[in-house]
Design a protein around this motif. Structure first.
Motif, PDB file in Angstrom:
ATOM      1  N   GLU A  85       0.809  -1.221   0.000  1.00 55.99           N
ATOM      2  CA  GLU A  85       0.000   0.000   0.000  1.00 55.99           C
ATOM      3  C   GLU A  85       0.840   1.268   0.000  1.00 55.99           C
ATOM      4  OE1 GLU A  85      -2.961   0.147   3.046  1.00 55.99           O
ATOM      5  OE2 GLU A  85      -4.259  -1.293   2.023  1.00 55.99           O
ATOM      6  N   SER A  86       1.903   1.314   0.798  1.00 60.07           N
ATOM      7  CA  SER A  86       2.707   2.535   0.899  1.00 60.07           C
ATOM      8  C   SER A  86       3.406   2.883  -0.412  1.00 60.07           C
ATOM      9  CB  SER A  86       3.733   2.413   2.029  1.00 60.07           C
ATOM     10  OG  SER A  86       4.679   1.402   1.729  1.00 60.07           O
ATOM     11  N   GLU A  87       3.613   1.879  -1.263  1.00 57.05           N
ATOM     12  CA  GLU A  87       4.240   2.116  -2.568  1.00 57.05           C
ATOM     13  C   GLU A  87       3.216   2.446  -3.653  1.00 57.05           C
ATOM     14  OE1 GLU A  87       6.641  -1.288  -3.586  1.00 57.05           O
ATOM     15  OE2 GLU A  87       7.415  -1.430  -1.556  1.00 57.05           O
ATOM     16  N   GLY A  88       1.939   2.292  -3.323  1.00 58.74           N
ATOM     17  CA  GLY A  88       0.891   2.549  -4.311  1.00 58.74           C
ATOM     18  C   GLY A  88       0.738   1.449  -5.339  1.00 58.74           C
ATOM     19  N   THR A  89       1.276   0.255  -5.049  1.00 61.42           N
ATOM     20  CA  THR A  89       1.216  -0.848  -6.021  1.00 61.42           C
ATOM     21  C   THR A  89       0.336  -2.003  -5.553  1.00 61.42           C
ATOM     22  OG1 THR A  89       3.265  -1.780  -5.111  1.00 61.42           O
ATOM     23  CG2 THR A  89       3.480  -0.306  -7.011  1.00 61.42           C
ATOM     24  N   ALA A  90      -0.412  -1.794  -4.470  1.00 60.06           N
ATOM     25  CA  ALA A  90      -1.310  -2.846  -3.966  1.00 60.06           C
ATOM     26  C   ALA A  90      -2.610  -2.820  -4.756  1.00 60.06           C
ATOM     27  CB  ALA A  90      -1.592  -2.638  -2.484  1.00 60.06           C
ATOM     28  N   GLY A  91      -3.022  -3.991  -5.219  1.00 64.58           N
ATOM     29  CA  GLY A  91      -4.276  -4.105  -5.956  1.00 64.58           C
ATOM     30  C   GLY A  91      -5.450  -4.363  -5.046  1.00 64.58           C
ATOM     31  N   LYS A  92      -6.643  -4.167  -5.570  1.00 64.53           N
ATOM     32  CA  LYS A  92      -7.889  -4.398  -4.830  1.00 64.53           C
ATOM     33  C   LYS A  92      -8.504  -5.736  -5.232  1.00 64.53           C
ATOM     34  CE  LYS A  92      -7.927  -0.230  -3.029  1.00 64.53           C
ATOM     35  NZ  LYS A  92      -7.199  -0.078  -1.818  1.00 64.53           N
ATOM     36  N   TRP A  93      -9.064  -6.440  -4.254  1.00 65.07           N
ATOM     37  CA  TRP A  93      -9.762  -7.697  -4.471  1.00 65.07           C
ATOM     38  C   TRP A  93     -11.241  -7.420  -4.697  1.00 65.07           C
ATOM     39  CZ3 TRP A  93      -7.135 -12.245  -4.748  1.00 65.07           C
ATOM     40  CH2 TRP A  93      -5.833 -12.264  -4.261  1.00 65.07           C
ATOM     41  N   VAL A  94     -11.886  -8.232  -5.533  1.00 64.28           N
ATOM     42  CA  VAL A  94     -13.325  -8.117  -5.769  1.00 64.28           C
ATOM     43  C   VAL A  94     -13.964  -9.500  -5.701  1.00 64.28           C
ATOM     44  CG1 VAL A  94     -13.167  -6.025  -7.176  1.00 64.28           C
ATOM     45  CG2 VAL A  94     -13.044  -8.247  -8.284  1.00 64.28           C
ATOM     46  N   SER A  95     -15.234  -9.535  -5.352  1.00 62.94           N
ATOM     47  CA  SER A  95     -16.002 -10.780  -5.348  1.00 62.94           C
ATOM     48  C   SER A  95     -16.816 -10.831  -6.638  1.00 62.94           C
ATOM     49  CB  SER A  95     -16.933 -10.816  -4.138  1.00 62.94           C
ATOM     50  OG  SER A  95     -17.775 -11.944  -4.190  1.00 62.94           O
ATOM     51  N   THR A  96     -16.578 -11.848  -7.444  1.00 61.52           N
ATOM     52  CA  THR A  96     -17.252 -11.952  -8.735  1.00 61.52           C
ATOM     53  C   THR A  96     -17.252 -13.399  -9.219  1.00 61.52           C
ATOM     54  OG1 THR A  96     -17.250 -11.183 -11.048  1.00 61.52           O
ATOM     55  CG2 THR A  96     -15.116 -11.409  -9.985  1.00 61.52           C
ATOM     56  N   SER A 150      -1.478  -5.392 -13.247  1.00 60.60           N
ATOM     57  CA  SER A 150      -0.128  -4.894 -12.925  1.00 60.60           C
ATOM     58  C   SER A 150      -0.015  -4.367 -11.497  1.00 60.60           C
ATOM     59  CB  SER A 150       0.293  -3.815 -13.929  1.00 60.60           C
ATOM     60  OG  SER A 150       0.236  -4.317 -15.239  1.00 60.60           O
ATOM     61  N   LYS A 151      -0.573  -5.093 -10.553  1.00 61.16           N
ATOM     62  CA  LYS A 151      -0.510  -4.723  -9.134  1.00 61.16           C
ATOM     63  C   LYS A 151      -0.042  -5.939  -8.333  1.00 61.16           C
ATOM     64  CE  LYS A 151      -2.427  -0.578  -9.420  1.00 61.16           C
ATOM     65  NZ  LYS A 151      -1.827   0.649  -8.946  1.00 61.16           N
ATOM     66  N   PHE A 152       0.266  -5.719  -7.067  1.00 63.86           N
ATOM     67  CA  PHE A 152       0.619  -6.791  -6.146  1.00 63.86           C
ATOM     68  C   PHE A 152      -0.600  -7.099  -5.282  1.00 63.86           C
ATOM     69  CE2 PHE A 152       4.716  -4.981  -7.183  1.00 63.86           C
ATOM     70  CZ  PHE A 152       5.528  -6.096  -7.298  1.00 63.86           C
ATOM     71  N   PHE A 153      -0.819  -8.388  -5.021  1.00 62.68           N
ATOM     72  CA  PHE A 153      -1.967  -8.827  -4.232  1.00 62.68           C
ATOM     73  C   PHE A 153      -1.503  -9.787  -3.148  1.00 62.68           C
ATOM     74  CE2 PHE A 153      -3.541  -7.645  -8.340  1.00 62.68           C
ATOM     75  CZ  PHE A 153      -4.723  -6.984  -8.072  1.00 62.68           C
ATOM     76  N   GLY A 154      -2.085  -9.645  -1.989  1.00 63.21           N
ATOM     77  CA  GLY A 154      -1.830 -10.565  -0.897  1.00 63.21           C
ATOM     78  C   GLY A 154      -3.093 -10.701  -0.074  1.00 63.21           C
ATOM     79  N   ILE A 155      -3.401 -11.929   0.279  1.00 60.82           N
ATOM     80  CA  ILE A 155      -4.606 -12.189   1.066  1.00 60.82           C
ATOM     81  C   ILE A 155      -4.346 -13.454   1.885  1.00 60.82           C
ATOM     82  CG2 ILE A 155      -5.766 -13.576  -0.707  1.00 60.82           C
ATOM     83  CD1 ILE A 155      -8.358 -12.021   0.071  1.00 60.82           C
ATOM     84  N   VAL A 194      -1.718 -13.614 -19.089  1.00 62.49           N
ATOM     85  CA  VAL A 194      -0.774 -13.026 -18.152  1.00 62.49           C
ATOM     86  C   VAL A 194       0.605 -13.028 -18.798  1.00 62.49           C
ATOM     87  CG1 VAL A 194       0.279 -13.273 -15.884  1.00 62.49           C
ATOM     88  CG2 VAL A 194      -2.113 -13.870 -16.199  1.00 62.49           C
ATOM     89  N   GLU A 195       1.199 -11.838 -18.938  1.00 64.08           N
ATOM     90  CA  GLU A 195       2.538 -11.749 -19.519  1.00 64.08           C
ATOM     91  C   GLU A 195       3.596 -12.131 -18.495  1.00 64.08           C
ATOM     92  OE1 GLU A 195       5.399  -8.293 -21.216  1.00 64.08           O
ATOM     93  OE2 GLU A 195       3.378  -8.384 -22.052  1.00 64.08           O
ATOM     94  N   CYS A 196       3.431 -11.624 -17.276  1.00 63.70           N
ATOM     95  CA  CYS A 196       4.386 -11.960 -16.226  1.00 63.70           C
ATOM     96  C   CYS A 196       3.684 -11.864 -14.886  1.00 63.70           C
ATOM     97  CB  CYS A 196       5.589 -11.009 -16.270  1.00 63.70           C
ATOM     98  SG  CYS A 196       6.911 -11.507 -15.157  1.00 63.70           S
ATOM     99  N   GLY A 197       3.701 -12.935 -14.153  1.00 64.08           N
ATOM    100  CA  GLY A 197       3.075 -12.932 -12.836  1.00 64.08           C
ATOM    101  C   GLY A 197       2.978 -14.328 -12.278  1.00 64.08           C
ATOM    102  N   GLY A 198       2.425 -14.424 -11.095  1.00 60.01           N
ATOM    103  CA  GLY A 198       2.281 -15.718 -10.456  1.00 60.01           C
ATOM    104  C   GLY A 198       1.084 -15.722  -9.529  1.00 60.01           C
ATOM    105  N   THR A 215       0.375  -7.950   7.142  1.00 61.37           N
ATOM    106  CA  THR A 215       1.750  -7.848   6.638  1.00 61.37           C
ATOM    107  C   THR A 215       2.091  -8.978   5.670  1.00 61.37           C
ATOM    108  OG1 THR A 215       2.701  -9.122   8.474  1.00 61.37           O
ATOM    109  CG2 THR A 215       2.520  -6.728   8.766  1.00 61.37           C
ATOM    110  N   PHE A 216       1.139  -9.844   5.375  1.00 60.49           N
ATOM    111  CA  PHE A 216       1.388 -10.964   4.467  1.00 60.49           C
ATOM    112  C   PHE A 216       1.910 -10.453   3.131  1.00 60.49           C
ATOM    113  CE2 PHE A 216      -0.055 -13.886   1.125  1.00 60.49           C
ATOM    114  CZ  PHE A 216       0.554 -15.053   1.559  1.00 60.49           C
ATOM    115  N   GLY A 217       2.981 -11.070   2.621  1.00 61.19           N
ATOM    116  CA  GLY A 217       3.576 -10.676   1.342  1.00 61.19           C
ATOM    117  C   GLY A 217       4.888 -11.391   1.127  1.00 61.19           C
ATOM    118  N   ASP A 218       5.873 -10.652   0.676  1.00 61.71           N
ATOM    119  CA  ASP A 218       7.191 -11.224   0.421  1.00 61.71           C
ATOM    120  C   ASP A 218       8.205 -10.365   1.153  1.00 61.71           C
ATOM    121  OD1 ASP A 218       9.275 -12.709  -0.606  1.00 61.71           O
ATOM    122  OD2 ASP A 218       9.354 -11.592  -2.473  1.00 61.71           O
TER     123      ASP A 218
END
Length: 111
Positions: A13-24, A44-49, A75-79, A93-96
């Protein structure tokens, strides 16, 4: 909803690169209401849950862990990794890096 079971990470979040999760149910479903899941809502965001569970032992038994990923875009690049590990003091704080005992999932970079 899913927010009562899962804790979203504030890892990027502090870097502005955290993505939002949606229910769909996404693009492909049989029953829209029944087939809803948690989806990454931005490119093109980072996600952790994460979600906690009670301690258990599989001593003398096989342990099978499974999850399903449904990619709707190329997906061009991701995991999409799953980590199983010790209880965290602060799940936001879950992440890498996050401690884990087992980690697996698809990874794609390039063609």
């Amino acid at each position: 909803g899913w927010e009562s079971r899962w804790t979203t990470s504030k890892w990027k979040e502090s870097e502005g690169t955290a993505g939002k999760w949606v229910s769909t149910a996404g693009k492909w479903f049989s029953d829209e209401a029944e087939d809803k899941g948690i989806q990454t809502g931005e490119d093109s965001k980072f996600f952790g849950i994460s979600a906690g569970f009670d301690s258990f032992s599989n001593e003398g038994k096989e342990l099978i862990v499974q999850y399903q990923a449904k990619y709707e875009k190329d997906v061009e690049c991701g995991g999409g990794y799953m980590k199983l590990g010790p209880k965290m003091d602060d799940a936001t704080t879950f992440g890498d890096p996050t401690a884990y005992n087992i980690m697996f999932g698809p990874d794609k970079c390039g063609y």
